[in-house]
Design a protein around this motif. Sequence first.
Motif, PDB file in Angstrom:
ATOM      1  N   UNK A  22       0.774  -1.239   0.000  1.00 59.01           N
ATOM      2  CA  UNK A  22       0.000   0.000   0.000  1.00 59.01           C
ATOM      3  C   UNK A  22       0.804   1.287   0.000  1.00 59.01           C
ATOM      4  N   UNK A  23       2.087   1.218   0.067  1.00 60.70           N
ATOM      5  CA  UNK A  23       2.885   2.423  -0.107  1.00 60.70           C
ATOM      6  C   UNK A  23       2.445   3.573   0.745  1.00 60.70           C
ATOM      7  N   UNK A  24       2.312   3.364   2.020  1.00 63.91           N
ATOM      8  CA  UNK A  24       1.810   4.442   2.852  1.00 63.91           C
ATOM      9  C   UNK A  24       2.905   5.380   3.322  1.00 63.91           C
ATOM     10  N   UNK A  25       4.123   5.167   2.883  1.00 62.60           N
ATOM     11  CA  UNK A  25       5.163   6.121   3.224  1.00 62.60           C
ATOM     12  C   UNK A  25       6.127   6.203   2.063  1.00 62.60           C
ATOM     13  N   UNK A 160       0.222  15.527  -4.126  1.00 62.62           N
ATOM     14  CA  UNK A 160       0.370  14.741  -5.371  1.00 62.62           C
ATOM     15  C   UNK A 160       0.210  13.256  -5.058  1.00 62.62           C
ATOM     16  N   UNK A 161      -0.498  12.533  -5.915  1.00 64.54           N
ATOM     17  CA  UNK A 161      -0.617  11.073  -5.784  1.00 64.54           C
ATOM     18  C   UNK A 161       0.415  10.437  -6.710  1.00 64.54           C
ATOM     19  N   UNK A 162       1.464   9.936  -6.129  1.00 65.78           N
ATOM     20  CA  UNK A 162       2.585   9.426  -6.918  1.00 65.78           C
ATOM     21  C   UNK A 162       2.512   7.909  -7.006  1.00 65.78           C
ATOM     22  N   UNK A 305      -5.039   1.390 -12.641  1.00 65.38           N
ATOM     23  CA  UNK A 305      -6.411   1.444 -12.093  1.00 65.38           C
ATOM     24  C   UNK A 305      -6.335   1.892 -10.621  1.00 65.38           C
ATOM     25  N   UNK A 306      -5.402   1.298  -9.902  1.00 69.73           N
ATOM     26  CA  UNK A 306      -5.202   1.705  -8.502  1.00 69.73           C
ATOM     27  C   UNK A 306      -4.777   3.169  -8.406  1.00 69.73           C
ATOM     28  N   UNK A 307      -3.929   3.588  -9.344  1.00 69.51           N
ATOM     29  CA  UNK A 307      -3.447   4.975  -9.294  1.00 69.51           C
ATOM     30  C   UNK A 307      -4.611   5.947  -9.455  1.00 69.51           C
ATOM     31  N   UNK A 308      -5.502   5.654 -10.397  1.00 67.98           N
ATOM     32  CA  UNK A 308      -6.692   6.487 -10.562  1.00 67.98           C
ATOM     33  C   UNK A 308      -7.570   6.450  -9.324  1.00 67.98           C
ATOM     34  N   UNK A 309      -7.689   5.252  -8.741  1.00 65.01           N
ATOM     35  CA  UNK A 309      -8.498   5.129  -7.522  1.00 65.01           C
ATOM     36  C   UNK A 309      -7.877   5.939  -6.380  1.00 65.01           C
ATOM     37  N   UNK A 351       2.201   8.052  -1.777  1.00 67.99           N
ATOM     38  CA  UNK A 351       2.819   7.095  -2.707  1.00 67.99           C
ATOM     39  C   UNK A 351       2.017   5.801  -2.743  1.00 67.99           C
ATOM     40  N   UNK A 352       1.675   5.389  -3.973  1.00 71.69           N
ATOM     41  CA  UNK A 352       0.875   4.169  -4.156  1.00 71.69           C
ATOM     42  C   UNK A 352       1.639   2.923  -3.727  1.00 71.69           C
ATOM     43  N   UNK A 353       2.849   2.766  -4.208  1.00 71.68           N
ATOM     44  CA  UNK A 353       3.605   1.556  -3.852  1.00 71.68           C
ATOM     45  C   UNK A 353       4.857   1.434  -4.675  1.00 71.68           C
TER      46      UNK A 353
END
Length: 370
Positions: A22-25, A160-162, A305-309, A351-353
């Motif tokens: 999940x890239x939470x950091x 930003x959603x990276x 798909x996850x990045x858009x979500x 960050x997504x992951x």
Amino acid sequence: MKKKLLSGLLCAAMVGTLFVGCGSSADTGATEDAGASTESTDTASTDAEATTDSAAGGATGTYALVPKSAGNPFNEKEADGFTEAIEAMGGTAVVQYPESATADAQITVIESLISQGVDSICVAANDENALQSVLEEAMDAGIKVCSVDSSVNKDSRAVHCNQAGVDEIGLALIDAVYDISGGEGQFAILSATSQATNQNAWIDSMKSYMESDSKYANLELVEVAYGDDESQKSTDQTQALLQKYPDLKVICSPTTVGIAAAAKVLQDQGSSVKLTGLGLPSEMAAYIGDGDDFSCPYMFLWNPIDLGALGAYTSVALVNGEITGAEGDTFTCELGDYTVVSAADGGTEIILGAPFKFDPSNIDEWKEVY
Ligand code: RAM
């Protein structure tokens, strides 16, 4: 991997990301192998389906996504993920593609979204700085603004959603060039547009690794070419690189449009030049393999798909006041728990992951997913 309708794919894809952490950091660790997450996908998708309707906070407004350009399957999958997530939360998603992959075309779209009075705008930027004034206008009007995939500068966004850390991607790419070339010789980069924030950041990162680590001293970057995320232009640029550099060993294309075009040129010509970069498994499966018959030994990507979500969940969290985009903000969504961290440009990001590696061992499973 079962072939399902989009919602099924979205669920499976979400779980794929969950499985890799999940890239939470910002510290997302080493590059992941996509095969690791494939194993859990089918069994775990039931859980994702069960929780898709209970997104954090719920959504009652209108949430806009402005992709980089139309006609790019990566952007379409990102838009699918955004729309599915917004609708699952009860909101209205508006996806407005610009007429071309330029900042000017995005400014026109954003101006219209401001007049429509949307609640949020999430943009994949065609230029880091050129959208600042129109996005400031949006924020002054009370619209929450974030970027996704390709960032706007820190003053133009809340966060930003990276997809992954910039240096993580830069290192994966330069190491792939090093490995595939045997550690020496000429390589070229086939990028998207010359102003794209994301590609430029990854290329700068590759260059920094080459400058700072003597491991890469025998690699020569002969040219950065631009295919503008257009298939024909990317094909033409690949052919031009082959003609200009007879000793070229590797092309690295950090764009899904560029790599697919280059893969076809190299494989059709039976070229000895090898390819790596960032590609969609669905478009690259025919070109990934070992030996002379295949142009691409391996490549990387993340789940579009996850990045858009993630862009959708972030937009809703901003509108609901769960986060402001400040470092240390946290929120929970169907993809997992996220923390806003500082970004290299002085702003903040989520960050997504880690990037996934696609190679002959897993490409057939992933080509069905995205
Ligand atoms: C293209 C786009 C997108 C990028 C991918 C890897 O589809 O340029 O912005 O993230 O490639």
